[in-house]
Write a protein that holds these residues in place. Structure first.
Motif, PDB file in Angstrom:
ATOM      1  N   ALA A   1       2.753  -1.770  -9.370  1.00 31.75           N
ATOM      2  CA  ALA A   1       2.533  -3.157  -9.528  1.00 31.75           C
ATOM      3  C   ALA A   1       3.681  -3.982  -9.825  1.00 31.75           C
ATOM      4  CB  ALA A   1       1.498  -3.446 -10.835  1.00 31.75           C
ATOM      5  N   LYS A   2       4.720  -3.527 -10.706  1.00 30.93           N
ATOM      6  CA  LYS A   2       6.020  -4.292 -10.706  1.00 30.93           C
ATOM      7  C   LYS A   2       6.849  -4.300  -9.415  1.00 30.93           C
ATOM      8  CE  LYS A   2       6.513  -2.804 -15.726  1.00 30.93           C
ATOM      9  NZ  LYS A   2       7.337  -1.846 -16.430  1.00 30.93           N
ATOM     10  N   ALA A   3       6.841  -3.154  -8.785  1.00 30.41           N
ATOM     11  CA  ALA A   3       7.701  -2.999  -7.605  1.00 30.41           C
ATOM     12  C   ALA A   3       6.856  -3.936  -6.493  1.00 30.41           C
ATOM     13  CB  ALA A   3       7.742  -1.616  -7.046  1.00 30.41           C
TER      14      ALA A   3
ATOM     15  N   VAL B   1       0.872  -1.155   0.011  1.00 31.03           N
ATOM     16  CA  VAL B   1      -0.086  -0.130   0.046  1.00 31.03           C
ATOM     17  C   VAL B   1       0.908   1.213   0.011  1.00 31.03           C
ATOM     18  CG1 VAL B   1      -1.622   1.266   1.359  1.00 31.03           C
ATOM     19  CG2 VAL B   1      -1.741  -1.142   1.135  1.00 31.03           C
ATOM     20  N   PHE B   2       2.047   1.191   0.593  1.00 34.21           N
ATOM     21  CA  PHE B   2       3.042   2.418   0.956  1.00 34.21           C
ATOM     22  C   PHE B   2       3.428   2.715  -0.405  1.00 34.21           C
ATOM     23  CE2 PHE B   2       2.964   1.150   5.415  1.00 34.21           C
ATOM     24  CZ  PHE B   2       2.342   2.342   5.918  1.00 34.21           C
ATOM     25  N   VAL B   3       3.801   1.585  -1.143  1.00 28.95           N
ATOM     26  CA  VAL B   3       4.355   1.744  -2.678  1.00 28.95           C
ATOM     27  C   VAL B   3       3.480   2.142  -3.496  1.00 28.95           C
ATOM     28  CG1 VAL B   3       5.311   0.441  -4.618  1.00 28.95           C
ATOM     29  CG2 VAL B   3       6.122  -0.169  -2.137  1.00 28.95           C
TER      30      VAL B   3
ATOM     31  N   LEU C   1      -6.370  -5.070  -6.707  1.00 24.41           N
ATOM     32  CA  LEU C   1      -7.532  -4.776  -6.821  1.00 24.41           C
ATOM     33  C   LEU C   1      -8.445  -3.906  -5.743  1.00 24.41           C
ATOM     34  CD1 LEU C   1      -8.694  -8.705  -7.046  1.00 24.41           C
ATOM     35  CD2 LEU C   1      -8.447  -6.932  -8.889  1.00 24.41           C
ATOM     36  N   LEU C   2      -8.017  -3.515  -4.744  1.00 21.55           N
ATOM     37  CA  LEU C   2      -8.570  -2.669  -3.868  1.00 21.55           C
ATOM     38  C   LEU C   2      -8.059  -1.100  -3.743  1.00 21.55           C
ATOM     39  CD1 LEU C   2      -9.663  -5.035  -1.260  1.00 21.55           C
ATOM     40  CD2 LEU C   2     -11.031  -4.057  -3.038  1.00 21.55           C
ATOM     41  N   THR C   3      -6.438  -1.290  -3.591  1.00 22.91           N
ATOM     42  CA  THR C   3      -5.902  -0.125  -3.617  1.00 22.91           C
ATOM     43  C   THR C   3      -5.920   0.849  -4.585  1.00 22.91           C
ATOM     44  OG1 THR C   3      -4.399  -1.038  -2.040  1.00 22.91           O
ATOM     45  CG2 THR C   3      -3.713   1.013  -2.792  1.00 22.91           C
ATOM     46  N   PHE C   4      -5.846   0.609  -5.820  1.00 23.31           N
ATOM     47  CA  PHE C   4      -5.924   1.491  -6.981  1.00 23.31           C
ATOM     48  C   PHE C   4      -7.192   1.996  -7.058  1.00 23.31           C
ATOM     49  CE2 PHE C   4      -1.577  -0.059  -7.529  1.00 23.31           C
ATOM     50  CZ  PHE C   4      -0.981   1.088  -8.058  1.00 23.31           C
ATOM     51  N   PRO C   5      -8.097   1.039  -7.090  1.00 20.46           N
ATOM     52  CA  PRO C   5      -9.692   1.889  -7.115  1.00 20.46           C
ATOM     53  C   PRO C   5      -9.671   3.043  -5.983  1.00 20.46           C
ATOM     54  CG  PRO C   5      -9.773  -0.617  -7.510  1.00 20.46           C
ATOM     55  CD  PRO C   5      -8.605  -0.077  -7.050  1.00 20.46           C
TER      56      PRO C   5
END
Length: 137
Positions: free
Chosen positions: A34-36, A3-5, A79-83
């Motif tokens: 997403a890569k990190a 989440v921090f990233v 699925l949850l953090t980016f929305p």
């Protein structure tokens, strides 16, 4: 960590492109984050799955369980953090200044559209006050 990233990549994309839309910021931040996040989650999961070779049953089961949880956490974070970040960014673009007790602290740090009132509001948010108290220890 994931989440921090994600939040950090989002914040950096917003700072670099202050006039961009939420969709453009998501397009910039999501692939890098997403890569990190995949690399950190994958190394952690491999470490736990590697521990599963231990002949002691409780340790073996714990390692498999936590390895699976790390993989599931990565998927849930994508699925949850980016929305959630998209919803947050849309609210900030509509000038909802205290959405979830958080304002745009990077605006005060970088001088983007700030007035004295907005700066005082950022300094007095719940999370800022909480973190100032936490950092004293």
């Amino acid at each position: 960590d994931d989440v921090f990233v994600a939040v950090d990549k989002w914040k950096n994309a917003r700072i670099d492109n202050p006039g961009a839309s939420t969709e453009e910021i998501a397009g910039l931040a999501l692939p890098d984050a997403a890569k990190a996040m995949l690399l950190t989650s994958l190394t952690t999961a491999i470490a736990f799955f590697g521990t599963a070779v231990c002949p002691v049953a409780p340790i073996k089961l714990f390692a498999i369980f936590v390895g699976l949880l790390v993989v599931l956490l990565y998927l849930l974070c994508i699925l949850l953090t980016f929305p959630a970040l998209c919803i947050y960014d849309k609210a900030m673009q509509r000038n909802l200044k205290s959405f979830c007790f958080v304002t745009r602290p990077w605006e005060c740090e970088h001088g983007i559209n700030t007035t004295t009132t907005e700066h005082q509001q950022v300094q007095s948010t719940f999370i800022r006050r909480l973190m100032k108290g936490y950092n004293r220890f």
